[in-house]
Enzyme design. Sequence first.
Site, PDB file in Angstrom:
ATOM      1  CB  SER A 147      -0.945  -0.098   1.217  1.00 62.08           C
ATOM      2  OG  SER A 147      -1.678   1.194   1.414  1.00 62.08           O
ATOM      3  CE1 TYR A 160      -4.539  -1.884   5.047  1.00 66.08           C
ATOM      4  CE2 TYR A 160      -3.254   0.037   4.464  1.00 66.08           C
ATOM      5  CZ  TYR A 160      -4.061  -0.874   4.172  1.00 66.08           C
ATOM      6  OH  TYR A 160      -4.103  -1.388   2.783  1.00 66.08           O
TER       7      TYR A 160
END
Length: 281
Positions: A147, A160
């Site tokens: 990501s 995250y």
Amino acid sequence: MPHPVIAKGNVAVITGGASGIGLAAAMALARAGMKVCIVDVDEARLAEAATKLSSVTAATDVMTSVVDVSRAESVTELERAVGARFGGTDILMNNAGIQPGSTLFAEPDNWQRIIGVNMWGIINGSRVFAPGMIARGKAGLIINTGSKQGITTPPGDPAYNVSKAGVKAFTEALQHELRNTKDCHITAHLLIPGFVFTGLTAKGRTEKPAGAWTAEQTVDFMLARLEAGDFYILCPDNDVPRALDEKRMLWAAGDIVENRPPLSRWHPNYAEPFAKFVKGG
């Protein structure tokens, strides 16, 4: 021409394969004639996904498996099952991911779950599948879904960010290990999606925002960059030019080099310098 590993009769294993980017990848690879094993924790969604896959390939070339990728023993059993069914694995796409939200000093269960699935899932998949893939002596691919947040680490969801930063570091180390392993024809690749409209990012929305890509667009881009030989598959967004993504990443690295405060891009004292940097000043 597609990447040579994407060939009729070869085998792809995709975690998080019941929806989103994982299912889009499974559909694309199945259309290319590959045998596909999709992996997820949701048995009902796996059944629905298998039905979709069977519309583009033979049902005998589709395998489903309910697996918690955070558990190494479950991933080991998956690898054995794929070998027994299809004879081995040519493409491993470690794509399973969750984003329930996190804060620094609360929700310890979320931290465990996020890091367990997003980071340990990729570590487990790579460590369990890679030795067998290498031993086959064939070319193969390991694609790990990271990501942009694992690179620029914006505030708001630290667990995250930590998990995806770990995926980046692990995948870089994995590719280094593979290219220095004798008689190894496996390569690793880091998929870095932008804003993709999936169940993970929908957050109650039913229509795709204009700035988001579809999962299918993301997979098309990934396949094109695999063909080109990219390790870092950095996907653009509809409303964020690649040049801006690059500037954000360079600024994040510059925090260390310039000894700025961490996450200085969001520090009030650095708003003007960052804006100037983006403009090229």
